[in-house]
Write a protein that holds these residues in place. Structure first.
Motif, PDB file in Angstrom:
ATOM      1  N   GLN A   1      23.452  91.136  79.174  1.00 12.02           N
ATOM      2  CA  GLN A   1      22.584  92.239  80.052  1.00 12.02           C
ATOM      3  C   GLN A   1      20.922  91.731  79.874  1.00 12.02           C
ATOM      4  OE1 GLN A   1      23.495  96.123  78.827  1.00 12.02           O
ATOM      5  NE2 GLN A   1      25.432  95.950  79.537  1.00 12.02           N
ATOM      6  N   HIS A   2      20.659  90.901  78.925  1.00 15.44           N
ATOM      7  CA  HIS A   2      19.437  90.617  78.536  1.00 15.44           C
ATOM      8  C   HIS A   2      18.851  89.253  78.570  1.00 15.44           C
ATOM      9  CE1 HIS A   2      20.219  94.500  76.752  1.00 15.44           C
ATOM     10  NE2 HIS A   2      18.966  94.895  77.197  1.00 15.44           N
ATOM     11  N   THR A   3      20.094  88.296  78.510  1.00 17.22           N
ATOM     12  CA  THR A   3      20.007  86.918  78.610  1.00 17.22           C
ATOM     13  C   THR A   3      20.939  86.304  79.342  1.00 17.22           C
ATOM     14  OG1 THR A   3      18.751  87.273  76.306  1.00 17.22           O
ATOM     15  CG2 THR A   3      19.665  84.822  77.006  1.00 17.22           C
ATOM     16  N   SER A   4      20.650  85.458  80.384  1.00 17.98           N
ATOM     17  CA  SER A   4      21.917  84.730  81.100  1.00 17.98           C
ATOM     18  C   SER A   4      22.357  83.763  80.322  1.00 17.98           C
ATOM     19  CB  SER A   4      21.192  84.277  82.317  1.00 17.98           C
ATOM     20  OG  SER A   4      20.375  83.374  82.081  1.00 17.98           O
ATOM     21  N   ASN A   5      23.875  83.819  80.544  1.00 15.18           N
ATOM     22  CA  ASN A   5      24.373  82.601  80.054  1.00 15.18           C
ATOM     23  C   ASN A   5      24.834  82.815  78.434  1.00 15.18           C
ATOM     24  OD1 ASN A   5      25.085  81.213  82.416  1.00 15.18           O
ATOM     25  ND2 ASN A   5      22.930  80.191  82.201  1.00 15.18           N
ATOM     26  N   PHE A   6      24.904  83.933  78.044  1.00 13.92           N
ATOM     27  CA  PHE A   6      24.853  84.115  76.492  1.00 13.92           C
ATOM     28  C   PHE A   6      26.230  83.887  76.013  1.00 13.92           C
ATOM     29  CE2 PHE A   6      25.363  86.353  72.446  1.00 13.92           C
ATOM     30  CZ  PHE A   6      24.153  85.788  71.920  1.00 13.92           C
ATOM     31  N   ALA A   7      26.435  83.363  74.862  1.00 13.47           N
ATOM     32  CA  ALA A   7      27.900  83.195  74.244  1.00 13.47           C
ATOM     33  C   ALA A   7      27.574  83.147  72.856  1.00 13.47           C
ATOM     34  CB  ALA A   7      28.596  82.418  74.999  1.00 13.47           C
ATOM     35  N   TRP A   8      28.594  83.561  72.084  1.00  8.99           N
ATOM     36  CA  TRP A   8      28.363  83.227  70.422  1.00  8.99           C
ATOM     37  C   TRP A   8      29.454  81.979  70.325  1.00  8.99           C
ATOM     38  CZ3 TRP A   8      24.752  85.328  68.165  1.00  8.99           C
ATOM     39  CH2 TRP A   8      24.556  86.745  68.261  1.00  8.99           C
ATOM     40  N   GLN A   9      29.139  81.225  69.266  1.00  5.86           N
ATOM     41  CA  GLN A   9      30.101  80.267  68.923  1.00  5.86           C
ATOM     42  C   GLN A   9      31.612  80.862  68.693  1.00  5.86           C
ATOM     43  OE1 GLN A   9      28.482  79.686  64.654  1.00  5.86           O
ATOM     44  NE2 GLN A   9      30.464  78.783  64.556  1.00  5.86           N
ATOM     45  N   ASP A  10      32.536  79.985  68.808  1.00  8.31           N
ATOM     46  CA  ASP A  10      33.921  80.521  68.701  1.00  8.31           C
ATOM     47  C   ASP A  10      34.250  81.195  67.323  1.00  8.31           C
ATOM     48  OD1 ASP A  10      34.688  80.045  71.490  1.00  8.31           O
ATOM     49  OD2 ASP A  10      35.401  77.928  70.858  1.00  8.31           O
ATOM     50  N   GLY A  11      33.819  80.522  66.428  1.00 11.46           N
ATOM     51  CA  GLY A  11      34.245  80.832  65.079  1.00 11.46           C
ATOM     52  C   GLY A  11      33.176  81.959  64.335  1.00 11.46           C
ATOM     53  N   TYR A  12      33.283  81.748  63.020  1.00  8.98           N
ATOM     54  CA  TYR A  12      31.951  82.570  62.071  1.00  8.98           C
ATOM     55  C   TYR A  12      32.167  81.920  60.757  1.00  8.98           C
ATOM     56  CZ  TYR A  12      36.111  85.680  60.850  1.00  8.98           C
ATOM     57  OH  TYR A  12      37.362  85.925  60.352  1.00  8.98           O
ATOM     58  N   PHE A  13      31.507  82.196  59.876  1.00  7.37           N
ATOM     59  CA  PHE A  13      31.546  81.788  58.313  1.00  7.37           C
ATOM     60  C   PHE A  13      31.337  83.014  57.783  1.00  7.37           C
ATOM     61  CE2 PHE A  13      29.648  78.318  60.766  1.00  7.37           C
ATOM     62  CZ  PHE A  13      30.211  77.125  60.399  1.00  7.37           C
ATOM     63  N   ALA A  14      32.063  83.342  56.816  1.00 11.37           N
ATOM     64  CA  ALA A  14      31.948  84.630  55.897  1.00 11.37           C
ATOM     65  C   ALA A  14      32.074  84.011  54.496  1.00 11.37           C
ATOM     66  CB  ALA A  14      32.910  85.500  56.438  1.00 11.37           C
ATOM     67  N   TRP A  15      31.546  84.844  53.466  1.00 12.93           N
ATOM     68  CA  TRP A  15      31.804  84.651  52.012  1.00 12.93           C
ATOM     69  C   TRP A  15      31.465  86.204  51.475  1.00 12.93           C
ATOM     70  CZ3 TRP A  15      28.192  82.110  55.141  1.00 12.93           C
ATOM     71  CH2 TRP A  15      28.494  80.758  55.393  1.00 12.93           C
ATOM     72  N   SER A  16      32.273  86.514  50.403  1.00 13.43           N
ATOM     73  CA  SER A  16      32.342  87.661  49.577  1.00 13.43           C
ATOM     74  C   SER A  16      30.972  87.304  48.558  1.00 13.43           C
ATOM     75  CB  SER A  16      33.371  87.847  48.861  1.00 13.43           C
ATOM     76  OG  SER A  16      33.730  86.828  47.911  1.00 13.43           O
ATOM     77  N   ILE A  17      30.333  88.555  48.460  1.00  8.77           N
ATOM     78  CA  ILE A  17      29.356  88.332  47.543  1.00  8.77           C
ATOM     79  C   ILE A  17      29.547  89.597  46.461  1.00  8.77           C
ATOM     80  CG2 ILE A  17      27.633  87.478  49.029  1.00  8.77           C
ATOM     81  CD1 ILE A  17      26.156  90.444  48.793  1.00  8.77           C
TER      82      ILE A  17
ATOM     83  N   CYS B   1      28.199  76.391  52.496  1.00  7.67           N
ATOM     84  CA  CYS B   1      29.697  75.860  52.216  1.00  7.67           C
ATOM     85  C   CYS B   1      29.973  75.206  50.960  1.00  7.67           C
ATOM     86  CB  CYS B   1      30.148  75.218  53.480  1.00  7.67           C
ATOM     87  SG  CYS B   1      30.389  76.279  54.764  1.00  7.67           S
ATOM     88  N   ALA B   2      28.925  74.180  50.591  1.00  4.41           N
ATOM     89  CA  ALA B   2      29.129  73.445  49.376  1.00  4.41           C
ATOM     90  C   ALA B   2      28.946  74.385  48.165  1.00  4.41           C
ATOM     91  CB  ALA B   2      27.925  72.193  49.463  1.00  4.41           C
ATOM     92  N   LYS B   3      28.031  75.427  48.175  1.00  2.85           N
ATOM     93  CA  LYS B   3      28.154  76.216  47.088  1.00  2.85           C
ATOM     94  C   LYS B   3      29.211  77.019  46.863  1.00  2.85           C
ATOM     95  CE  LYS B   3      25.816  80.599  45.869  1.00  2.85           C
ATOM     96  NZ  LYS B   3      24.810  81.508  46.384  1.00  2.85           N
ATOM     97  N   TYR B   4      30.009  77.299  47.997  1.00  2.14           N
ATOM     98  CA  TYR B   4      31.357  77.887  47.792  1.00  2.14           C
ATOM     99  C   TYR B   4      32.479  77.173  47.851  1.00  2.14           C
ATOM    100  CZ  TYR B   4      28.973  82.536  48.369  1.00  2.14           C
ATOM    101  OH  TYR B   4      28.180  83.693  48.140  1.00  2.14           O
TER     102      TYR B   4
END
Length: 182
Positions: free
Chosen positions: A120-136, A168-171
């Protein structure tokens, strides 16, 4: 009496210990109406994902509204957003994940809803397909909040890809460069 594989543990003693510990919890729902302990969790996640093709679509002028919108989505999943930051092409979140929600479900809903809002604020917006997640751990929360809120300054010196390679190397995670940035 020494316990063996055939002797049940002393659950009554365990319950007394659990009840005394639960009495010191800050949760108002630590014990249900029958006096039985409930499940208590504290799963802290550091999550990051980028815009598709790392397009620079999250300007400083819109990020505050995007962060506030995202913060409004998370409680629907009983998973409060504790911190959010980013730069023009990606975001970092610190989320306290609910015991009732799978991270994949939360990320699917969060990315879908914020993508609709951003379109609604930026044309042609999309996120990458995946994500990265780590527990802390809880002890790492203050440092993670500082890191997340300092993302714009941080990325004046380091690219998102280099940052993710380092995390990613750290984990101990291998990054498959063919797919990680799509």
């Amino acid at each position: 009496m020494e316990e063996s594989a055939t002797t049940p543990p002393d659950w009554a003693g365990v319950r007394v210990q659990a009840e005394s510990l639960l009495g010191t919890c800050s949760s108002a729902h630590a014990v249900d109406s029958r006096g039985m302990a409930t499940t208590l969790t504290r799963v802290l996640l550091h999550v990051t994902f980028s815009t598709r093709e790392r397009a620079p679509l999250i300007g400083a002028e819109i990020e505050g509204d995007l962060f506030a919108y995202t913060g409004g989505i998370c409680p629907r999943f009983e998973s409060p957003l504790l911190a959010m930051g980013g730069s023009d092409d990606h975001v970092h979140l610190c989320i306290s994940l609910s015991k009732n929600v799978a991270i994949a479900s939360l990320m699917m809903e969060l990315k879908r809803d914020t993508s609709k809002w951003m379109k609604q604020h930026t044309s042609n917006f999309a996120w990458q397909d995946g994500y990265f997640a780590w527990s802390i751990g809880e002890s790492g929360l203050p440092a993670l909040r500082r890191y997340i809120t300092g993302q714009r300054a941080h990325h004046e010196r380091r690219s998102f890809q280099d940052e993710l390679r380092g995390i990613c190397a750290k984990y101990g995670l291998e990054v498959d460069e063919r797919y990680a940035w799509k």
